[in-house]
Design an enzyme around this catalytic site. Structure first.
Site, short mmCIF file in Angstrom:
data_model
loop_
_atom_site.label_atom_id
_atom_site.label_comp_id
_atom_site.label_asym_id
_atom_site.label_seq_id
_atom_site.Cartn_x
_atom_site.Cartn_y
_atom_site.Cartn_z
N HIS A 27 -39.19 10.36 12.28
CA HIS A 27 -38.65 9.48 11.24
C HIS A 27 -37.97 10.36 10.20
O HIS A 27 -38.63 11.12 9.49
CB HIS A 27 -39.78 8.67 10.61
CG HIS A 27 -39.29 7.47 9.87
ND1 HIS A 27 -38.69 7.56 8.63
CD2 HIS A 27 -39.30 6.16 10.20
CE1 HIS A 27 -38.36 6.34 8.23
NE2 HIS A 27 -38.72 5.47 9.17
N HIS B 104 -31.97 6.45 11.45
CA HIS B 104 -32.93 7.22 10.68
C HIS B 104 -34.21 7.57 11.46
O HIS B 104 -35.09 8.23 10.90
CB HIS B 104 -33.33 6.44 9.42
CG HIS B 104 -34.05 5.18 9.76
ND1 HIS B 104 -33.39 4.06 10.22
CD2 HIS B 104 -35.37 4.87 9.78
CE1 HIS B 104 -34.27 3.11 10.49
NE2 HIS B 104 -35.48 3.58 10.23
#
Length: 149
Positions: free
Chosen positions: A72, A57
């Site tokens: 992110h 992620h």
């Protein structure tokens, strides 16, 4: 001077628009955030450099000047345990700006109950060291987001 370019196509919401106090309060660092288009896509390297951190992620690329840029993908997406994310490079790899790093689907993240809004953060930077951070509008992969001296 490092120019950080957009790793995603979407709408810039700025860090203030991130539904997470750690990012919206710039505790991780200054930068901006993108609400990505809702289709399967690739997140690309925002600078030339070395991948020093790699998770399904999120990833960090450090450029030749030692500037680390965190991308992110979504908020609380660590809770998805990598589901829906495909790593295309490995920690330690040298990447070039625009090179695909992670394949993911923001619509699937949203369907799983997470926000797909993606912070792009200058790590260990002061707000004063960033110039002209984009806070709104549409961006495409490769558009300049901010510069860093």
């Amino acid at each position: 001077m490092t120019t950080v370019t957009s790793p995603l196509t979407g709408r810039v919401v700025g860090l203030a628009g991130v539904p997470d106090p750690v990012f919206s309060g710039a505790m991780v660092g200054p930068g901006t955030a993108i609400d990505p288009v809702r289709r399967p896509t690739e997140a690309v390297a925002p600078v030339d450099g070395v991948v020093v951190s790699m998770h399904p992620h999120a990833f960090v690329v450090v450029d030749a000047d030692g500037h680390g840029v965190l991308t992110h993908l979504g908020i609380d997406t660590v809770q998805l345990n990598g589901e829906g994310f495909e790593l295309l490079v490995s920690k330690g790899d040298t990447v070039t700006r625009g090179q695909a790093v992670i394949k993911w689907d923001p619509a699937a993240v949203e369907a799983a109950g997470k926000s797909p809004i993606s912070p792009i953060v200058a790590l260990e930077a002061s707000p004063e060291s960033l110039g002209d951070a984009v806070e709104s509008g549409e961006v495409a992969v490769g558009d300049a987001l901010f510069s860093w001296s």
